[in-house]
Structure formats: structure tokens, C-alpha cells
Design a protein around this motif. Structure first.
Motif, PDB file in Angstrom:
ATOM      1  N   UNK A   9      21.473  18.958 -39.207  1.00  0.00           N
ATOM      2  CA  UNK A   9      20.474  19.956 -39.601  1.00  0.00           C
ATOM      3  C   UNK A   9      19.885  19.633 -40.968  1.00  0.00           C
ATOM      4  N   UNK A  10      20.724  19.375 -41.944  1.00  0.00           N
ATOM      5  CA  UNK A  10      20.239  19.104 -43.292  1.00  0.00           C
ATOM      6  C   UNK A  10      19.489  17.775 -43.361  1.00  0.00           C
ATOM      7  N   UNK A  11      19.884  16.817 -42.537  1.00  0.00           N
ATOM      8  CA  UNK A  11      19.195  15.534 -42.519  1.00  0.00           C
ATOM      9  C   UNK A  11      17.753  15.635 -42.060  1.00  0.00           C
ATOM     10  N   UNK A  12      17.436  16.696 -41.320  1.00  0.00           N
ATOM     11  CA  UNK A  12      16.060  16.850 -40.831  1.00  0.00           C
ATOM     12  C   UNK A  12      15.067  17.018 -41.972  1.00  0.00           C
ATOM     13  N   UNK A  13      15.510  17.587 -43.102  1.00  0.00           N
ATOM     14  CA  UNK A  13      14.606  17.807 -44.229  1.00  0.00           C
ATOM     15  C   UNK A  13      14.264  16.504 -44.955  1.00  0.00           C
ATOM     16  N   UNK A  14      15.104  15.489 -44.777  1.00  0.00           N
ATOM     17  CA  UNK A  14      14.842  14.194 -45.395  1.00  0.00           C
ATOM     18  C   UNK A  14      14.189  13.206 -44.467  1.00  0.00           C
ATOM     19  N   UNK A  15      13.855  13.644 -43.255  1.00  0.00           N
ATOM     20  CA  UNK A  15      13.191  12.757 -42.309  1.00  0.00           C
ATOM     21  C   UNK A  15      14.122  11.794 -41.608  1.00  0.00           C
ATOM     22  N   UNK A  16      15.415  12.050 -41.644  1.00  0.00           N
ATOM     23  CA  UNK A  16      16.348  11.167 -40.959  1.00  0.00           C
ATOM     24  C   UNK A  16      16.135  11.225 -39.446  1.00  0.00           C
ATOM     25  N   UNK A  17      16.313  10.103 -38.785  1.00  0.00           N
ATOM     26  CA  UNK A  17      16.239  10.059 -37.323  1.00  0.00           C
ATOM     27  C   UNK A  17      17.636  10.326 -36.784  1.00  0.00           C
ATOM     28  N   UNK A  18      17.846  11.459 -36.108  1.00  0.00           N
ATOM     29  CA  UNK A  18      19.196  11.822 -35.669  1.00  0.00           C
ATOM     30  C   UNK A  18      19.547  11.193 -34.319  1.00  0.00           C
ATOM     31  N   UNK A  19      20.841  11.097 -34.055  1.00  0.00           N
ATOM     32  CA  UNK A  19      21.276  10.612 -32.755  1.00  0.00           C
ATOM     33  C   UNK A  19      21.063  11.652 -31.659  1.00  0.00           C
ATOM     34  N   UNK A  20      21.056  12.923 -32.054  1.00  0.00           N
ATOM     35  CA  UNK A  20      20.740  14.034 -31.147  1.00  0.00           C
ATOM     36  C   UNK A  20      19.881  15.028 -31.921  1.00  0.00           C
ATOM     37  N   UNK A  21      19.034  15.791 -31.245  1.00  0.00           N
ATOM     38  CA  UNK A  21      18.199  16.753 -31.977  1.00  0.00           C
ATOM     39  C   UNK A  21      19.045  17.901 -32.521  1.00  0.00           C
ATOM     40  N   UNK A  22      18.909  18.244 -33.805  1.00  0.00           N
ATOM     41  CA  UNK A  22      19.621  19.408 -34.341  1.00  0.00           C
ATOM     42  C   UNK A  22      19.164  20.686 -33.635  1.00  0.00           C
ATOM     43  N   UNK A  23      20.077  21.648 -33.474  1.00  0.00           N
ATOM     44  CA  UNK A  23      19.776  22.905 -32.801  1.00  0.00           C
ATOM     45  C   UNK A  23      20.144  24.072 -33.713  1.00  0.00           C
ATOM     46  N   UNK A  24      19.186  24.967 -33.914  1.00  0.00           N
ATOM     47  CA  UNK A  24      19.398  26.195 -34.680  1.00  0.00           C
ATOM     48  C   UNK A  24      18.815  27.337 -33.855  1.00  0.00           C
ATOM     49  N   UNK A  25      19.659  28.263 -33.396  1.00  0.00           N
ATOM     50  CA  UNK A  25      19.189  29.348 -32.535  1.00  0.00           C
ATOM     51  C   UNK A  25      18.733  30.573 -33.316  1.00  0.00           C
ATOM     52  N   UNK A  26      19.106  30.685 -34.569  1.00  0.00           N
ATOM     53  CA  UNK A  26      18.862  31.885 -35.380  1.00  0.00           C
ATOM     54  C   UNK A  26      19.215  33.131 -34.572  1.00  0.00           C
ATOM     55  N   UNK A  27      20.443  33.165 -34.127  1.00  0.00           N
ATOM     56  CA  UNK A  27      20.969  34.308 -33.382  1.00  0.00           C
ATOM     57  C   UNK A  27      21.347  35.398 -34.385  1.00  0.00           C
ATOM     58  N   UNK A  28      20.610  36.483 -34.376  1.00  0.00           N
ATOM     59  CA  UNK A  28      20.802  37.520 -35.390  1.00  0.00           C
ATOM     60  C   UNK A  28      21.720  38.643 -34.937  1.00  0.00           C
ATOM     61  N   UNK A  29      21.564  39.119 -33.714  1.00  0.00           N
ATOM     62  CA  UNK A  29      22.487  40.137 -33.185  1.00  0.00           C
ATOM     63  C   UNK A  29      23.102  39.707 -31.856  1.00  0.00           C
ATOM     64  N   UNK A  30      22.766  38.539 -31.358  1.00  0.00           N
ATOM     65  CA  UNK A  30      23.286  38.073 -30.069  1.00  0.00           C
ATOM     66  C   UNK A  30      24.800  37.959 -30.084  1.00  0.00           C
ATOM     67  N   UNK A  31      25.385  37.640 -31.223  1.00  0.00           N
ATOM     68  CA  UNK A  31      26.839  37.515 -31.313  1.00  0.00           C
ATOM     69  C   UNK A  31      27.577  38.793 -30.947  1.00  0.00           C
ATOM     70  N   UNK A  32      26.906  39.950 -31.065  1.00  0.00           N
ATOM     71  CA  UNK A  32      27.545  41.208 -30.691  1.00  0.00           C
ATOM     72  C   UNK A  32      27.852  41.260 -29.198  1.00  0.00           C
ATOM     73  N   UNK A  33      27.016  40.610 -28.399  1.00  0.00           N
ATOM     74  CA  UNK A  33      27.291  40.559 -26.963  1.00  0.00           C
ATOM     75  C   UNK A  33      28.518  39.707 -26.668  1.00  0.00           C
ATOM     76  N   UNK A  34      28.748  38.688 -27.487  1.00  0.00           N
ATOM     77  CA  UNK A  34      29.901  37.823 -27.282  1.00  0.00           C
ATOM     78  C   UNK A  34      31.189  38.500 -27.747  1.00  0.00           C
ATOM     79  N   UNK A  35      31.128  39.214 -28.873  1.00  0.00           N
ATOM     80  CA  UNK A  35      32.334  39.879 -29.391  1.00  0.00           C
ATOM     81  C   UNK A  35      32.610  41.194 -28.673  1.00  0.00           C
ATOM     82  N   UNK A  36      31.569  41.822 -28.133  1.00  0.00           N
ATOM     83  CA  UNK A  36      31.739  43.081 -27.428  1.00  0.00           C
ATOM     84  C   UNK A  36      31.644  44.314 -28.295  1.00  0.00           C
ATOM     85  N   UNK A  37      31.416  44.144 -29.589  1.00  0.00           N
ATOM     86  CA  UNK A  37      31.294  45.304 -30.470  1.00  0.00           C
ATOM     87  C   UNK A  37      29.979  46.030 -30.216  1.00  0.00           C
TER      88      UNK A  37
END
Length: 353
Positions: A9-37
Motif C-alpha cells: 500500500x505505501x509503495x503505491x505512493x512512490x510509484x513502485x510496481x507491485x507483484x500484486x495490486x494493493x487492496x484497500x476497502x475502506x470498510x467503515x462499519x462493515x466490520x460490525x456485521x463480522x463481529x455481530x455487535x
């Protein structure tokens, strides 16, 4: 040697060519479905840092994103501290039902003590606990509302639009105050943990809503302020406005965005990502992917896979690119669809382009 999620993820800001594409979901409340709260038991009142961190980490354990927001985040964390009202549905997303400054044209801007005023100390504690558990395996991202976006939460969208039309000075004071709140929040979270990045969630910093003149007058100067503060803390900044900034008419706006020094730009739905890539992809990290509100939410799986592969093809070899959806993910999003999208990313890498 294979890099971990944070390094990708951090390498993307320097223009590095990654072996796999970085993934950021920006899951803000989705984790509540996983924890059940329920939403109120985490978000309402003083905020439950332990349950928040458990939710974030439970989802990361399941999905393995390369970057996460360190708390269950909802818009308007400061609303109740300033006298407004937030609704917390049991299995839904918190929403502002009364804006703290919606009924006044002569505001008194209170400086919140975020180190002591709820819910901020416990939100910061959630970030600390998530960062401690991740131990640098994934990037820790601080999610903050953008200048006009936060001002609209404080004043109300229609009221702020009227202020911009009839009293530019008053509108500016709201946006300036909103930016000050964001700066204090960033400082608080950074003081409690080792952040990697600052993300400006700026849905209402949208030139399609308020116009290009307002974008240049209100958003750009305060984007400068937020980015400079983030840079002083050693953090890259990602800007995510809504609206179409890929058209030829919007090119001057994108130039202004890049001139602020922000390192990343997440494009929203209905943007021409190929044009953004061609025009700006060598100067700023572009982030985005399938439409969260239609494709990911509604499916079917075949459509999710096809659109995901389309973005991976168009951005290959993924230098200055992070795969995301068009916007944040919240509870109620079908987990099977999210997993199918990530599975497509991983299988795409395995089979090659």
C-alpha cells in the motif's frame, strides 16, 4: 522477498510496481456485521473502543486487506459533542438527524478538547489497539471528513448551500471551523498510534453539487491545510471527493488538487478511470474500482468479477494504483460479494494478465 500489505500500500505512493495490486476497502462499519455487535453498543454514547477494534480486526482476519481504518467510523463523530443528534439503528449505519448549527446564523465555534471529550478518546484507543495487533502487517489509515463535507454535517447541506450563495463569509467560517476539527482529530489519533496515511472522505466536496467555483474557494485552500498538517506528521494524504473529475472540463480542478501535494486520489463512481490514468497517473496515486452502490451491492457474482478484472487490466502494471470500490463499505453489504471481489483480484494475479 514478498512484501506485506502495508509495504504494498505505501509503495503505491512512490510509484513502485507491485507483484500484486494493493487492496484497500475502506470498510467503515462493515466490520460490525463480522463481529455481530449492534451499531449502538459500539458507536453510541462514549464509544466502545474494544468492540470497535475487535470488529475491524475480525473483518481483516477474514478478508486480509492491505490497509484498514483503525475504528468503526461513522460520519459526524463530533455531532453530539457540539449539541446535534445522531441516530444509531441496531443493524444500520449511524446518521445525523439534527445538525448542531442548523438553526443559527451567528455560530459560536467551540474548541473541542478531543483528548477528554467523548467519543474521541475511545475512538483513538480503537486505533491504538488495531495498530498494536496489526504490527505493521497492514497500513493503518486515519479516516477524516473533508472540509465542505464536515461543514455540511455541522450546518446541514441546504443551509450551507444558502450560506455560500448569500453570505460567503459565513460559509467560509463553517468550512474553516470544520477543517480545524479535522486537524485536531488527526493530531489526536496520530498521538496514540503509528499511523501510515490520512484519508479525506469528501463526498460533499463535490463540484457537481456546489459548483467549480465553490470547490476552488472552499475545498482547495482547506485541502492544502489538511495535507500540510498530514505531511508534517510524516503521512501521505488521500483525497476522495464525489462527482466527476475525469471530464476535460474538470481538468483544471484536478490540477489544483494535485498542486496541493496530496499523494492519492480516490475516484468515485461514473468517472472515466482510463482518462484519469492517462492524464494524471504518473503524478498521483489513483485509487478506485467497481461501483459499491450498484455492482458490489447487487451483483451478480459474474458482473462483480468482470468489472473487477476490467479495472485490474486497465491499471496494469498497478504502479501508482490501489484497488478500491467507488466508496466506503458499510454494514449490510453482502459479505459474499466482497469476498468474491477479492477472490477475483487474487485469482487474476495468479493466472496473469
Amino acid at each position: 522477498m514478498k512484501r506485506n500489505g502495508r509495504q504494498l500500500f505505501m509503495g503505491s505512493f512512490g510509484g513502485e510496481v507491485p507483484e500484486v495490486p494493493p487492496v484497500f476497502l475502506r470498510d467503515l462499519t462493515l466490520g460490525l456485521d463480522e463481529s455481530g455487535y449492534t451499531t449502538p453498543e459500539v458507536c453510541a454514547g462514549a464509544y466502545d473502543a474494544e468492540k470497535s477494534s475487535r470488529s475491524v480486526l475480525a473483518l481483516h482476519d477474514r478478508l486480509g486487506q492491505d490497509a484498514v481504518v483503525g475504528c468503526v467510523h461513522y460520519v459526524g463523530l463530533e455531532i453530539e459533542a457540539l449539541g446535534g443528534q445522531v441516530k444509531y439503528p441496531d443493524r444500520g449505519i449511524p446518521s445525523v438527524v439534527r445538525h448542531p448549527f442548523q438553526d443559527t446564523a451567528d455560530p459560536e465555534f467551540v474548541q473541542l478538547d478531543m483528548r477528554r471529550e467523548p467519543p474521541f478518546p475511545n475512538v483513538a484507543e480503537s486505533y491504538r489497539m488495531v495498530g498494536e495487533r496489526l504490527k505493521g502487517s497492514a497500513a493503518l489509515v486515519c479516516n477524516i471528513e473533508g472540509p465542505v463535507t464536515k461543514a455540511a454535517l455541522l450546518r446541514g447541506m441546504e443551509n450551507l448551500a444558502l450560506d455560500m450563495h448569500f453570505d460567503e463569509g459565513l460559509a467560509s467560517s463553517y468550512v474553516d471551523y470544520a477543517t480545524e476539527l479535522s486537524l485536531e482529530y488527526l493530531k489526536l489519533i496520530d498521538s496514540r498510534t503509528d499511523l501510515d496515511c490520512c484519508f479525506l472522505a469528501s463526498a460533499s466536496d463535490n463540484p457537481d453539487i456546489f459548483g467549480q467555483e465553490a470547490f476552488l474557494h472552499y475545498t482547495i485552500p482547506n485541502l492544502h491545510r489538511l495535507r500540510d498538517a498530514s505531511k508534517a506528521l510524516g503521512l501521505p494524504t488521500i483525497f476522495h471527493p464525489h462527482g466527476d473529475l475525469s471530464s476535460p472540463e474538470s481538468e483544471p480542478l484536478m490540477e489544483k488538487v494535485i498542486a496541493t501535494g496530496v499523494e492519492g486520489f480516490q475516484f468515485a463512481e461514473r468517472n472515466d478511470h482510463r482518462r484519469l490514468r492517462g492524464a494524471f497517473g504518473d503524478r498521483i496515486t489513483l485509487m478506485g474500482g467497481i461501483d459499491a452502490f450498484s455492482t458490489l451491492l447487487l451483483g451478480p457474482g459474474e458482473r462483480i468479477s468482470q468489472e473487477t478484472e476490467g479495472f485490474l487490466n486497465d491499471f496494469w502494471p498497478w504502479n501508482r494504483y490501489v484497488f478500491m470500490c467507488s466508496c466506503s463499505l458499510h454494514r449490510g453489504m453482502p459479505m459474499a460479494n466482497v469476498e468474491g471481489m477479492l477472490r477475483t483480484v487474487r485469482e487474476f494475479v495468479k493466472k496473469g494478465i
